[in-house]
Design an enzyme around this catalytic site. Structure first.
Site, PDB file in Angstrom:
ATOM      1  N   SER A 141       0.832  -1.208   0.000  1.00  0.00           N
ATOM      2  CA  SER A 141       0.000   0.000   0.000  1.00  0.00           C
ATOM      3  C   SER A 141       0.865   1.256   0.000  1.00  0.00           C
ATOM      4  CB  SER A 141      -0.869  -0.018   1.256  1.00  0.00           C
ATOM      5  OG  SER A 141      -1.371   1.255   1.531  1.00  0.00           O
TER       6      SER A 141
ATOM      7  N   TYR B 219      -2.011  -0.812  10.096  1.00  0.00           N
ATOM      8  CA  TYR B 219      -2.271  -1.281   8.722  1.00  0.00           C
ATOM      9  C   TYR B 219      -1.000  -1.132   7.883  1.00  0.00           C
ATOM     10  CZ  TYR B 219      -3.830  -1.120   3.862  1.00  0.00           C
ATOM     11  OH  TYR B 219      -3.944  -1.321   2.512  1.00  0.00           O
TER      12      TYR B 219
HETATM   13  N1  LIG Z   1      -8.401  -0.192  -2.567  1.00  0.00           N
HETATM   14  C1  LIG Z   1      -7.328   0.543  -2.356  1.00  0.00           C
HETATM   15  O1  LIG Z   1      -7.306   1.744  -2.651  1.00  0.00           O
HETATM   16  C2  LIG Z   1      -6.083  -0.063  -1.764  1.00  0.00           C
HETATM   17  C3  LIG Z   1      -4.989   0.784  -1.522  1.00  0.00           C
HETATM   18  C4  LIG Z   1      -3.821   0.238  -0.993  1.00  0.00           C
HETATM   19  C5  LIG Z   1      -3.744  -1.120  -0.733  1.00  0.00           C
HETATM   20  N2  LIG Z   1      -4.824  -1.915  -0.962  1.00  0.00           N
HETATM   21  C6  LIG Z   1      -4.688  -3.348  -0.663  1.00  0.00           C
HETATM   22  O2  LIG Z   1      -5.151  -4.100  -1.776  1.00  0.00           O
HETATM   23  C7  LIG Z   1      -5.774  -5.314  -1.328  1.00  0.00           C
HETATM   24  C8  LIG Z   1      -7.199  -5.384  -1.863  1.00  0.00           C
HETATM   25  O3  LIG Z   1      -7.911  -4.240  -1.382  1.00  0.00           O
HETATM   26  P1  LIG Z   1      -9.441  -3.991  -1.687  1.00  0.00           P
HETATM   27  O4  LIG Z   1      -9.633  -2.528  -1.741  1.00  0.00           O
HETATM   28  O5  LIG Z   1      -9.876  -4.857  -2.785  1.00  0.00           O
HETATM   29  O6  LIG Z   1     -10.070  -4.518  -0.301  1.00  0.00           O
HETATM   30  P2  LIG Z   1     -11.384  -5.392  -0.043  1.00  0.00           P
HETATM   31  O7  LIG Z   1     -11.624  -5.323   1.420  1.00  0.00           O
HETATM   32  O8  LIG Z   1     -12.463  -4.969  -0.962  1.00  0.00           O
HETATM   33  O9  LIG Z   1     -10.909  -6.848  -0.459  1.00  0.00           O
HETATM   34  C9  LIG Z   1     -10.280  -7.742   0.420  1.00  0.00           C
HETATM   35  C10 LIG Z   1     -11.021  -9.063   0.368  1.00  0.00           C
HETATM   36  O10 LIG Z   1     -10.314  -9.974   1.200  1.00  0.00           O
HETATM   37  C11 LIG Z   1     -11.260 -10.748   1.913  1.00  0.00           C
HETATM   38  N3  LIG Z   1     -10.621 -11.226   3.147  1.00  0.00           N
HETATM   39  C12 LIG Z   1     -10.384 -10.520   4.284  1.00  0.00           C
HETATM   40  N4  LIG Z   1      -9.826 -11.323   5.208  1.00  0.00           N
HETATM   41  C13 LIG Z   1      -9.702 -12.546   4.644  1.00  0.00           C
HETATM   42  C14 LIG Z   1      -9.212 -13.796   5.102  1.00  0.00           C
HETATM   43  N5  LIG Z   1      -8.750 -13.934   6.357  1.00  0.00           N
HETATM   44  N6  LIG Z   1      -9.229 -14.851   4.263  1.00  0.00           N
HETATM   45  C15 LIG Z   1      -9.736 -14.731   2.998  1.00  0.00           C
HETATM   46  N7  LIG Z   1     -10.222 -13.566   2.513  1.00  0.00           N
HETATM   47  C16 LIG Z   1     -10.202 -12.491   3.324  1.00  0.00           C
HETATM   48  C17 LIG Z   1     -12.414  -9.833   2.175  1.00  0.00           C
HETATM   49  O11 LIG Z   1     -13.636 -10.529   2.421  1.00  0.00           O
HETATM   50  C18 LIG Z   1     -12.453  -8.980   0.914  1.00  0.00           C
HETATM   51  O12 LIG Z   1     -13.389  -9.507  -0.002  1.00  0.00           O
HETATM   52  C19 LIG Z   1      -5.685  -5.282   0.187  1.00  0.00           C
HETATM   53  O13 LIG Z   1      -4.499  -5.950   0.571  1.00  0.00           O
HETATM   54  C20 LIG Z   1      -5.533  -3.817   0.517  1.00  0.00           C
HETATM   55  O14 LIG Z   1      -4.874  -3.609   1.732  1.00  0.00           O
HETATM   56  C21 LIG Z   1      -5.986  -1.423  -1.470  1.00  0.00           C
END
Ligand SMILES: NC(=O)c1ccc[n+]([C@@H]2O[C@H](COP(=O)([O-])OP(=O)(O)OC[C@H]3O[C@@H](n4cnc5c(N)ncnc54)[C@H](O)[C@@H]3O)[C@@H](O)[C@H]2O)c1
Length: 317
Positions: free
Chosen positions: A127, A151
């Site tokens: 991130s 985080y």
């Molecule tokens: N969206 C953004 O802007 C952003 C920015 C920086 C980093 N990220 C990172 O990208 C990745 C995806 O982010 P996102 O926005 O799609 O988040 P999101 O929360 O929509 O997707 C994460 C998914 O992981 C699943 N999950 C959570 N814990 C779990 C577990 N123990 N076992 C199996 N599945 C599990 C959740 O149910 C969810 O569907 C994450 O690692 C997040 O930290 C996202």
């Protein structure tokens, strides 16, 4: 290719799986339907993926190593993309332990299973928050990291673990530092979806730090293209890429622009201790390593996302 996408019911996991399926890959999706936000929204995303015969879903928690081990049997997966995580900066002040359990222990489980199954490539989500408060804009991947919350610490540790693992194993690791990803099927806990919801439901929108933030918003359509290209590349060592548009936008300006067309009751609030004032990444390293992506125009895709939000009545989920 035969690709495992963890967090396939999540925003980026769903969007990437959808893109990979359209590009003729076989996608194995896993997710535990975590309750952090709307499960009906996650199920709706999954319904779309399930239409493809090349998509196979299993409800698995990445904390459960036994289930993970069993899942890998006879799947012949060649690439893992780990997007399952407890996301969200603010929530990490309320539930810090969950970030350790999912983002670190779950991550380690996946790595161990990957090693046992000779997985050649392991791509994982980091991130932009790993940079913390740093004003050397645009931020390059080589900058010092100064995470401000659990985080961000969990993501920095993911990078360290991948770096060490790369030295000892056959698996090649690629870390992705996502910068505020937005677009259709976006996360309801993030700024844009909250703004849309306030308009649609006529509820107050809390504008944090009087809107005095800048974010390097990156459109999901561009993100999946970039990751799609990185999947195909071979790297000799652990590599980390900023996934960003290199175009910070002021939050106050966005709210003002939106409010002119679609009224929102805005309440100005003070800065939250978890928040970083500005994010702005350099995408030079990414552009050097993949054939160049034409990044989307911010306001075009912002309003496109709003049209999708309205049409699909996402505020009701
Ligand atoms: N969206 C953004 O802007 C952003 C920015 C920086 C980093 N990220 C990172 O990208 C990745 C995806 O982010 P996102 O926005 O799609 O988040 P999101 O929360 O929509 O997707 C994460 C998914 O992981 C699943 N999950 C959570 N814990 C779990 C577990 N123990 N076992 C199996 N599945 C599990 C959740 O149910 C969810 O569907 C994450 O690692 C997040 O930290 C996202």
């Amino acid at each position: 290719m035969r690709i495992l996408v963890t967090g396939a019911a999540g925003f980026i996991g769903f969007s990437l799986s959808n893109y990979l399926l359209k590009n003729n890959h076989k996608v194995f999706g896993i997710d535990n339907f975590d309750e952090y936000y709307s499960i009906p929204l996650k199920k709706k995303r999954l319904k779309i993926l399930n239409k493809s015969k090349n998509f196979i879903f299993n409800k698995i928690d990445i904390k459960n190593k036994k289930k993970l081990k069993h899942f890998f049997k006879r799947k012949k997966i060649d690439t893992i993309i780990n997007l399952a995580a407890q996301a969200g900066v603010r929530h990490s002040f309320e539930k810090p332990l969950k970030y350790i359990n999912v983002n670190i222990l779950g991550f380690l489980n996946l790595i161990e299973v990957a090693k046992d199954n000779n997985i050649k490539k392991f791509i994982y989500a980091s991130s932009s928050s790993v940079y913390g408060e740093n004003n050397n804009f645009p931020l390059k991947e080589s900058e010092n990291l100064n995470p401000k919350n659990i985080y961000a610490v969990s993501k920095k540790l993911n990078e360290k673990i991948a770096e060490m693992q790369q030295k000892f194993g056959l698996t090649s690791f690629v870390g992705l530092r996502f910068f505020t990803v937005y677009g259709e099927w976006g996360r309801p806990d993030m700024f844009m979806m909250k703004l849309f919801k306030s308009h649609m439901t006529n509820k107050i929108f809390h504008l944090n730090n009087y809107g005095n933030h800048l974010r390097d918003f990156t459109y999901i359509g561009d993100v999946v293209k970039a990751v799609g290209k990185l999947i195909k590349k071979k790297f000799k060592k652990h590599e980390i890429f900023n996934i960003c548009s290199n175009n910070p936008v002021n939050i106050y300006d966005i709210v003002k622009n939106f409010n002119k067309r679609y009224p929102v009751k805005v309440k100005l609030t003070k800065i939250h201790k978890a928040d970083i004032l500005k994010t702005h990444g350099s995408n030079r390293k990414l552009n050097k390593n993949i054939s160049k992506i034409k990044y989307s125009n911010f306001y075009d895709t912002f309003y496109k996302t709003f049209d999708w939000y309205k049409k699909n009545k996402i505020y009701k989920l």
